[in-house]
Design an enzyme around this catalytic site. Sequence first.
Site, PDB file in Angstrom:
ATOM      1  N   TRP A   1       2.213  21.394 -42.960  1.00  0.00           N
ATOM      2  CA  TRP A   1       1.386  20.277 -43.417  1.00  0.00           C
ATOM      3  C   TRP A   1       0.653  20.706 -44.682  1.00  0.00           C
ATOM      4  CZ3 TRP A   1       0.859  15.308 -41.882  1.00  0.00           C
ATOM      5  CH2 TRP A   1       1.456  14.951 -40.671  1.00  0.00           C
TER       6      TRP A   1
ATOM      7  N   GLU B   1      -0.004  24.347 -33.560  1.00  0.00           N
ATOM      8  CA  GLU B   1       1.017  25.296 -33.112  1.00  0.00           C
ATOM      9  C   GLU B   1       0.701  26.743 -33.503  1.00  0.00           C
ATOM     10  OE1 GLU B   1       2.274  21.359 -32.813  1.00  0.00           O
ATOM     11  OE2 GLU B   1       1.887  22.303 -34.762  1.00  0.00           O
TER      12      GLU B   1
ATOM     13  N   VAL C   1      -4.050  23.910 -43.337  1.00  0.00           N
ATOM     14  CA  VAL C   1      -5.016  23.059 -44.036  1.00  0.00           C
ATOM     15  C   VAL C   1      -5.152  21.754 -43.268  1.00  0.00           C
ATOM     16  CG1 VAL C   1      -5.533  21.796 -46.160  1.00  0.00           C
ATOM     17  CG2 VAL C   1      -4.485  24.063 -46.288  1.00  0.00           C
ATOM     18  N   LEU C   2      -6.357  21.490 -42.807  1.00  0.00           N
ATOM     19  CA  LEU C   2      -6.655  20.235 -42.118  1.00  0.00           C
ATOM     20  C   LEU C   2      -7.591  19.426 -42.995  1.00  0.00           C
ATOM     21  CD1 LEU C   2      -7.247  21.787 -38.603  1.00  0.00           C
ATOM     22  CD2 LEU C   2      -5.302  20.393 -39.295  1.00  0.00           C
ATOM     23  N   ILE C   3      -7.205  18.181 -43.267  1.00  0.00           N
ATOM     24  CA  ILE C   3      -8.012  17.287 -44.104  1.00  0.00           C
ATOM     25  C   ILE C   3      -8.406  16.084 -43.276  1.00  0.00           C
ATOM     26  CG2 ILE C   3      -8.062  15.901 -46.208  1.00  0.00           C
ATOM     27  CD1 ILE C   3      -5.918  17.866 -47.340  1.00  0.00           C
TER      28      ILE C   3
ATOM     29  N   THR D   1      -9.623   9.075 -38.294  1.00  0.00           N
ATOM     30  CA  THR D   1      -9.674   9.100 -36.832  1.00  0.00           C
ATOM     31  C   THR D   1     -10.271  10.416 -36.356  1.00  0.00           C
ATOM     32  OG1 THR D   1      -7.507  10.107 -36.534  1.00  0.00           O
ATOM     33  CG2 THR D   1      -7.567   7.698 -36.774  1.00  0.00           C
TER      34      THR D   1
ATOM     35  N   HIS E   1      -8.707  12.681 -34.803  1.00  0.00           N
ATOM     36  CA  HIS E   1      -7.645  13.682 -34.742  1.00  0.00           C
ATOM     37  C   HIS E   1      -8.077  14.998 -35.401  1.00  0.00           C
ATOM     38  CE1 HIS E   1      -3.490  15.003 -34.336  1.00  0.00           C
ATOM     39  NE2 HIS E   1      -3.511  15.378 -35.611  1.00  0.00           N
TER      40      HIS E   1
END
Length: 159
Positions: free
Chosen positions: A24, A60, A80-82, A86, A88
């Site tokens: 991602w 994961e 990397v989480l953006i 929501t 999530h």
Amino acid sequence: MKGLTPTQTLNGRGLKVLVIHTRWNLEIVNSLTQASVAKLTSLGVLETDIAVREVPGAFELPFAAMKLLPGYDAVIAIGVLIKGDTMHFEYISDSTCQGLMRVGLDAGIPVVLGVLTCLTEEQACLRAGIGGVDKKSGHNHGEDWGSAAVEMALLNRGK
């Protein structure tokens, strides 16, 4: 000045390091991964002693770290989480961080948290050294993660 301030000279020769990254936000992840590997080699870790593996997403990372960890002195888990619209983001961020910490503590092997949790893509790009109009602004945290992996692996060896 941003970034990890070294307090000692690190020599990673003889260490084996696993780098696991997500797919991602791959442009940002690739920049972070490349910087981590470059820092590891600059600290003496041989390229042949660095394994780079990929997983679908951040959730994961803990499972992959647990399964692939044997035989390595440290793991760098990169993702990397953006934040979106929501919940999530919150669930994945918390689960990933807790899972990675658990793997390291249970295995007794350093697991470096290389997961950016950002509110915007621009924040993530800046933290990967590819922000701004010139795509060169910011500080690449991958360098810090490479240093942290060597430092913690040496600490684990009693050095």
